[in-house]
Write an enzyme that holds these catalytic residues in place. Structure first.
Site, PDB file in Angstrom:
ATOM      1  N   LYS A 124       0.740  -1.075   0.068  1.00 21.45           N
ATOM      2  CA  LYS A 124      -0.193  -0.078   0.107  1.00 21.45           C
ATOM      3  C   LYS A 124       1.051   1.127   0.102  1.00 21.45           C
ATOM      4  O   LYS A 124       2.123   1.161   0.526  1.00 21.45           O
ATOM      5  CB  LYS A 124      -1.026  -0.021   1.349  1.00 21.45           C
ATOM      6  CG  LYS A 124      -2.059  -1.092   1.294  1.00 21.45           C
ATOM      7  CD  LYS A 124      -3.000  -0.749   2.228  1.00 21.45           C
ATOM      8  CE  LYS A 124      -3.924  -2.194   2.528  1.00 21.45           C
ATOM      9  NZ  LYS A 124      -4.734  -1.861   3.724  1.00 21.45           N
ATOM     10  N   HIS A 127       1.411   6.911   2.685  1.00 23.77           N
ATOM     11  CA  HIS A 127       0.554   8.126   2.403  1.00 23.77           C
ATOM     12  C   HIS A 127       0.851   9.105   3.551  1.00 23.77           C
ATOM     13  O   HIS A 127       1.642   9.024   4.595  1.00 23.77           O
ATOM     14  CB  HIS A 127      -0.802   8.041   2.480  1.00 23.77           C
ATOM     15  CG  HIS A 127      -1.614   7.252   3.329  1.00 23.77           C
ATOM     16  ND1 HIS A 127      -1.764   7.939   4.525  1.00 23.77           N
ATOM     17  CD2 HIS A 127      -1.859   5.962   3.388  1.00 23.77           C
ATOM     18  CE1 HIS A 127      -2.452   6.895   5.237  1.00 23.77           C
ATOM     19  NE2 HIS A 127      -2.588   5.881   4.583  1.00 23.77           N
ATOM     20  N   HIS A 130       0.821   7.941   7.340  1.00 20.46           N
ATOM     21  CA  HIS A 130       1.937   7.293   7.960  1.00 20.46           C
ATOM     22  C   HIS A 130       3.043   8.180   8.764  1.00 20.46           C
ATOM     23  O   HIS A 130       3.822   7.624   9.522  1.00 20.46           O
ATOM     24  CB  HIS A 130       2.411   6.370   7.036  1.00 20.46           C
ATOM     25  CG  HIS A 130       1.805   5.152   6.449  1.00 20.46           C
ATOM     26  ND1 HIS A 130       1.186   5.319   4.811  1.00 20.46           N
ATOM     27  CD2 HIS A 130       1.216   4.368   7.269  1.00 20.46           C
ATOM     28  CE1 HIS A 130       0.615   3.951   4.947  1.00 20.46           C
ATOM     29  NE2 HIS A 130       0.465   3.497   6.078  1.00 20.46           N
TER      30      HIS A 130
END
Length: 562
Positions: A124, A127, A130
């Site tokens: 993933k 982004h 995080h």
RNA sequence: GCGCCCAUAGCUCAGUUGGAUAGAGCAACGGCCUUCUAAGCCGUGUGUCGGGAGUUCGAAUCUCUCUGGGCGCACCA
């Protein structure tokens, strides 16, 4: 010179209360004009059976005032004004002699502390959300280390779980060429597509679970796809960690515990904690007023709770931790309470040493960030935007600067990190480009600018030598700065106590403000009084040491010029 | 429905563990670059601390209650 204990001792001599209790009662007045320390006498009124302001008055008359400029009473408050020269010289000399280790201590010697943070999910995108865990965790790691603790940074990678089954199921839609070029984006695309398709055809969810079960059973096809996904993801993540200058001692993620979970099940079984419910194995947590903790799903596959239990047990054995800290979003609060309760039920008293350091979410004004739906802002894009705005600011304000690119990088990224660390970690961040990347006011660049100004002044004073006369640092502004600089260790200890880096961010904002005020108001290089000039230069040097120290604890670089 | 968290100036947030007249930044307006970098400094004002009740010498802070938000509540992490 510790004036607080000095005051406590002197008061303790006069009233019949232990020094320790007095120390807790001492406060700092709301305004510097009211004094440096204050002792409220309200609580003495009951035992002494006298009016509080009378007690204050009597204490004032009887107390030894050596080392103080004066002692005053205002109502029931006994206000102490410390001798500025003594405090200034002792504070500044301590900072200069200790240098970059100023603020450190060894109270944590011999104790191991684990900080688990960042922990992105493989496959993933990394982004903007995080960065909460990454920035807070990295700062806590450094802050805790500064007090002598042996600290272990663990990146608990999300590299196991049903999501991989889903991803493997979605692999039939993958575009190999795109996967080569922009792996995460392509993996995200098929992951999003999977959830879209699953809405129409719920059987896909079962297929995902099946693939995960096969992965867990060690089937070759699934395992090799999983390895491939993990490799490309880590490569991307490391690029971000390099930009942020974040390092880990361990990347033992969820998959690392895949062979350690049978034992967890056995332990819980032996303690008689496992019960079967709707085909799944669970630990009942009714006595904690919590829903049960699922240990094995009805298809026999494990779940993240099992992996976190295995991880905690493994960490206790491997590191014998004093504290085991999880820097994870507040949306997982219940999960951690369940984990800790389960450990406790299993007889592990060290469950009390496990701490969930929760933080709020990053969200858009109107909606929540959702990986599944694909609306997400890449952290790398945010950092790059920060850098390019910093670059533009340099061109506008200081086009002749050397190392522009290096400065742009440190200022742009520093601005982003500081924004994430400025406020109480439990607050949600509403994502807004201009707010996160602001360079004005209480921001990272403001702190970095203050440091650069200080360094610049020191650079212009090379060759000057004179004996500092600290008694002359007697302006309100100079003394305020000195007092702030002296409070670094308290700020660090408080930040550790609350697992709250923002205490240090706020502290360094105060220092930078006081410093800006000071050098804007008083000449340093052109100061004619040699003793005062020398003292001011030492004050500037001390300030730069403290700013650099605190920014480094927060994971932010300084620049010599900007 | 149950659990956890939150509500402070127009906006974003502090508030030293219950203390003195509740503070910053942003935004707005005005001033300061022939003198240490104007990413800075100085000045101008705004509050039913969500409402109500309680605890006590004293509450933005502790308790209860109501309102309004966020998150979570078994096979996702």
């Amino acid at each position: 010179m510790d004036f607080k204990t000095l005051i406590s001792n002197r008061i303790s001599e006069k009233v019949n209360i232990p020094v320790k209790d007095i120390e807790k009662m001492i406060e700092i007045p709301p305004k510097p004009e009211m004094g440096d320390f204050a002792f409220p006498c309200f609580q003495l009124a009951k035992t002494m059976r006298k009016a509080p302001n009378l007690i204050a008055q009597e204490l004032k008359n009887s107390i030894d005032s050596q080392g103080f400029e004066k002692i005053e009473t205002v109502g029931a408050y006994l206000n102490f004004f410390v001798d500025k020269g003594i405090l200034s010289s002792s504070t500044i000399e301590k900072i200069l002699s200790e240098g970059k280790s100023y603020g450190n201590s060894n109270i944590g010697e011999g104790k191991n502390v684990i900080v688990e943070f960042s922990s992105p999910n493989i496959a993933k995108p990394f982004h903007v959300g995080h960065l909460c865990s990454t920035a807070i965790g990295n700062a806590l790691y450094k802050i805790i280390s500064s007090q002598g603790y042996n600290t272990i940074a663990i990146n608990h990678l999300g590299d196991w779980g049903t999501q991989f089954g889903k991803l493997i199921a979605a692999f039939k839609w993958v575009d190999e060429e795109a996967l080569e070029k922009e792996p995460i984006k392509e993996l995200l695309r098929i992951y999003v597509k999977f959830h879209e398709e699953a809405e129409k055809d719920p059987s896909l969810e079962d297929l995902g679970r099946l693939h995960f079960k096969r992965l867990e059973d060690g089937c070759e096809e699934e395992t090799s796809l999983w390895q491939k996904i993990k490799d490309v993801s880590l490569k991307e993540f490391n690029r971000i960690y390099d930009m942020l200058n974040v390092k880990f001692d361990s990347f033992a993620g969820e998959s690392f515990y895949s062979d350690k979970m049978d034992e967890v099940v056995e332990i819980l079984e032996d303690k008689g904690l496992l019960t079967e419910s709707k085909g799944a194995l669970v630990v009942n947590l009714d006595e904690y007023n919590m829903p049960p903790c699922i240990i094995k799903k009805s298809d026999g596959a494990t779940i993240y709770a099992t992996r976190d239990l295995a991880a905690a047990i493994y960490r206790k054995r491997t590191y014998d931790f004093y504290k085991n800290i999880y820097v994870v979003g507040s949306d997982q609060s219940l999960h951690f309470r369940q984990i800790f309760a389960t450990l406790k039920l299993a007889g592990f008293d060290w469950a009390d040493d496990c701490v969930h350091v929760a933080f709020g979410l990053v969200k858009f004004a109107d909606k929540k960030l959702s990986t599944r739906k694909g609306d997400v802002i890449f952290l790398e894009d945010l950092l790059n935007e920060g850098i390019s705005r910093a670059r533009a600011a340099i061109e506008e304000k200081n086009p002749s600067l050397e190392n522009k690119e290096d400065v742009a990088k440190k200022v742009g990224i520093g601005a982003v990190i500081f924004t994430y660390l400025k406020n109480n970690r439990e607050r949600d961040i509403v994502f807004n480009w201009d707010d996160i990347l602001s360079f004005d006011g209480e921001t990272g660049p403001y702190i970095q600018y203050s440091y650069a100004r200080g360094r610049s002044i020191l650079g212009k004073a090379t060759g000057f030598s004179g004996t500092p006369d600290y008694n002359k640092l007697n302006s309100k502004e100079e003394f305020e700065l000195v007092k702030l600089l002296g409070g670094l260790n308290d700020a660090i200890l408080s930040a550790i106590d609350k697992y709250e880096p923002s205490i240090l961010s706020r502290y360094i904002i105060d220092v930078a403000k006081a410093f800006n005020k000071f050098y804007n108001l008083y000449p340093i290089i052109s100061c004619e009084d040699v003793g005062l000039k020398a003292a001011r230069l030492k004050l500037v040097e001390s300030t730069t040491i403290v700013i650099k120290k605190v920014l480094s604890l927060l994971g932010i670089d300084v620049v010599e010029k900007m």
